[in-house]
Design an enzyme around this catalytic site. Sequence first.
Site, PDB file in Angstrom:
ATOM      1  N   LEU A  56       0.804  -1.223   0.000  1.00  0.00           N
ATOM      2  CA  LEU A  56       0.000   0.000   0.000  1.00  0.00           C
ATOM      3  C   LEU A  56       0.838   1.276   0.000  1.00  0.00           C
ATOM      4  O   LEU A  56       1.928   1.325   0.564  1.00  0.00           O
ATOM      5  CB  LEU A  56      -0.940  -0.011   1.215  1.00  0.00           C
ATOM      6  CG  LEU A  56      -1.901  -1.196   1.279  1.00  0.00           C
ATOM      7  CD1 LEU A  56      -2.825  -1.065   2.489  1.00  0.00           C
ATOM      8  CD2 LEU A  56      -2.730  -1.325   0.006  1.00  0.00           C
ATOM      9  N   HIS A  57       0.286   2.298  -0.643  1.00  0.00           N
ATOM     10  CA  HIS A  57       0.920   3.618  -0.693  1.00  0.00           C
ATOM     11  C   HIS A  57      -0.184   4.674  -0.578  1.00  0.00           C
ATOM     12  O   HIS A  57      -1.373   4.328  -0.440  1.00  0.00           O
ATOM     13  CB  HIS A  57       1.725   3.773  -1.989  1.00  0.00           C
ATOM     14  CG  HIS A  57       0.956   3.423  -3.235  1.00  0.00           C
ATOM     15  ND1 HIS A  57      -0.125   4.146  -3.673  1.00  0.00           N
ATOM     16  CD2 HIS A  57       1.102   2.406  -4.125  1.00  0.00           C
ATOM     17  CE1 HIS A  57      -0.602   3.615  -4.782  1.00  0.00           C
ATOM     18  NE2 HIS A  57       0.109   2.548  -5.077  1.00  0.00           N
TER      19      HIS A  57
ATOM     20  N   HIS B 219      -3.495   4.280  -2.573  1.00  0.00           N
ATOM     21  CA  HIS B 219      -4.501   3.400  -1.968  1.00  0.00           C
ATOM     22  C   HIS B 219      -5.194   4.115  -0.803  1.00  0.00           C
ATOM     23  O   HIS B 219      -6.405   3.990  -0.614  1.00  0.00           O
ATOM     24  CB  HIS B 219      -3.846   2.131  -1.410  1.00  0.00           C
ATOM     25  CG  HIS B 219      -3.181   1.263  -2.443  1.00  0.00           C
ATOM     26  ND1 HIS B 219      -1.820   1.070  -2.478  1.00  0.00           N
ATOM     27  CD2 HIS B 219      -3.695   0.543  -3.463  1.00  0.00           C
ATOM     28  CE1 HIS B 219      -1.529   0.241  -3.478  1.00  0.00           C
ATOM     29  NE2 HIS B 219      -2.635  -0.086  -4.090  1.00  0.00           N
TER      30      HIS B 219
ATOM     31  N   GLN C 287      -4.956 -12.564 -13.033  1.00  0.00           N
ATOM     32  CA  GLN C 287      -4.900 -11.366 -13.868  1.00  0.00           C
ATOM     33  C   GLN C 287      -3.483 -11.075 -14.368  1.00  0.00           C
ATOM     34  O   GLN C 287      -3.236 -10.092 -15.048  1.00  0.00           O
ATOM     35  CB  GLN C 287      -5.482 -10.147 -13.145  1.00  0.00           C
ATOM     36  CG  GLN C 287      -4.611  -9.581 -12.034  1.00  0.00           C
ATOM     37  CD  GLN C 287      -5.310  -8.449 -11.315  1.00  0.00           C
ATOM     38  OE1 GLN C 287      -6.373  -8.627 -10.712  1.00  0.00           O
ATOM     39  NE2 GLN C 287      -4.741  -7.250 -11.398  1.00  0.00           N
TER      40      GLN C 287
ATOM     41  N   GLN D 101      -8.147   6.370 -10.717  1.00  0.00           N
ATOM     42  CA  GLN D 101      -8.147   6.798 -12.130  1.00  0.00           C
ATOM     43  C   GLN D 101      -6.926   6.259 -12.873  1.00  0.00           C
ATOM     44  O   GLN D 101      -6.951   6.103 -14.092  1.00  0.00           O
ATOM     45  CB  GLN D 101      -8.174   8.330 -12.201  1.00  0.00           C
ATOM     46  CG  GLN D 101      -8.264   8.865 -13.628  1.00  0.00           C
ATOM     47  CD  GLN D 101      -7.868  10.309 -13.734  1.00  0.00           C
ATOM     48  OE1 GLN D 101      -8.289  11.138 -12.917  1.00  0.00           O
ATOM     49  NE2 GLN D 101      -7.045  10.638 -14.719  1.00  0.00           N
ATOM     50  N   LYS D 102      -5.858   5.973 -12.138  1.00  0.00           N
ATOM     51  CA  LYS D 102      -4.636   5.472 -12.781  1.00  0.00           C
ATOM     52  C   LYS D 102      -4.944   4.235 -13.624  1.00  0.00           C
ATOM     53  O   LYS D 102      -4.402   4.058 -14.693  1.00  0.00           O
ATOM     54  CB  LYS D 102      -3.569   5.148 -11.733  1.00  0.00           C
ATOM     55  CG  LYS D 102      -2.243   4.773 -12.370  1.00  0.00           C
ATOM     56  CD  LYS D 102      -1.139   4.777 -11.346  1.00  0.00           C
ATOM     57  CE  LYS D 102      -1.131   3.505 -10.532  1.00  0.00           C
ATOM     58  NZ  LYS D 102      -0.607   2.352 -11.274  1.00  0.00           N
TER      59      LYS D 102
ATOM     60  N   GLN E 283      -9.432  -0.358 -16.329  1.00  0.00           N
ATOM     61  CA  GLN E 283     -10.012  -1.273 -15.340  1.00  0.00           C
ATOM     62  C   GLN E 283     -11.350  -0.718 -14.849  1.00  0.00           C
ATOM     63  O   GLN E 283     -12.344  -1.438 -14.744  1.00  0.00           O
ATOM     64  CB  GLN E 283      -9.038  -1.430 -14.175  1.00  0.00           C
ATOM     65  CG  GLN E 283      -9.605  -2.109 -12.961  1.00  0.00           C
ATOM     66  CD  GLN E 283      -8.531  -2.332 -11.907  1.00  0.00           C
ATOM     67  OE1 GLN E 283      -7.741  -3.246 -11.992  1.00  0.00           O
ATOM     68  NE2 GLN E 283      -8.498  -1.471 -10.910  1.00  0.00           N
TER      69      GLN E 283
END
Length: 282
Positions: free
Chosen positions: A33-34, A37, A61, A148-149, A153
């Site tokens: 996590l960063h 997230h 995936q 949004q990155k 997806q």
Amino acid sequence: MKIFQDIFAIRGAIKDIRHQGKSIGLVPTMGALHAGHLSLLEASTKENDVTITTIFVNPIQFNNSEDLKNYPSTYEDDITLLEKCGCNIVFAPTAKEMYPTEPVIKISFGELAETMEGAFRPGHFTGVALVVMKLFNILQPTRVYFGQKDLQQFKIIEQMVYDTSLDVELKMVPTVRERSGLALSSRNKRLSKVGKVIAAHIYQALKVAAAGIQAGNDIKASINAAKSNLQSFEAIDLEYLIVVRMKDLQSVETSYDHDQLVLCFAGYVDGIRLIDNLIINE
Ligand code: AMP
């Protein structure tokens, strides 16, 4: 904060929460996590009674087994961070728990998945869609938070929710960046110091191209200028840099109509795969 690893146990907890009429915010992650997230988590804790974060590196995936093997894991730190940031429940199943046998169904998305990530990572979205569908069914969220990155997806999941009439609200949270502009990513942990400096040029190139297109410059010429800028770095191995329509992710090269447009990038820096995008006419 409660931590669950098995589906049966968390289903019991979800039943109780639902019974109390509480809303559930879900933040699906692959861990490591960063702050990106955490911005999803913050949005969820603001808007829901209960926030669930999932930590699951979804094997189906990954089309590249080396990428899966090298995916960073910082589980203990993740748990500490989540506890500090107001997460109520963590769901961190094993691969065996999620896939006791190899799943048979394959969800496909037509043209939406034929471009960008779908083109360069065959099978990726089939794997993403299945895990997200499973998480929705197990956790019954009211709202789900995505970055949004990973725009494609988001669009794929939006289509899945629409086509299958899932009762869930999707929220897209803006990309969190380092001061240099580099989009935060779990994969950044594998970049060298020099790699990080070079990777920051991706955002700079996107910003210049997006501003140019917004100002009326030719789309193809703007893309080509950004491409040659990035390709001048030996460490950058570009996969795609294209402008797409937000509504259907179809590529736009010459005309500029009133559709919302997004400039999207994917490529490797020192062998580490990074993606980024900028909405041109927000
Ligand atoms: P991941 O753990 O990489 O699968 O990402 C989990 C969620 O966090 C996805 O919805 C991502 O789009 C989102 N995310 C990843 N990086 C960022 C970022 N820099 N800013 C905002 N959200 C992000």
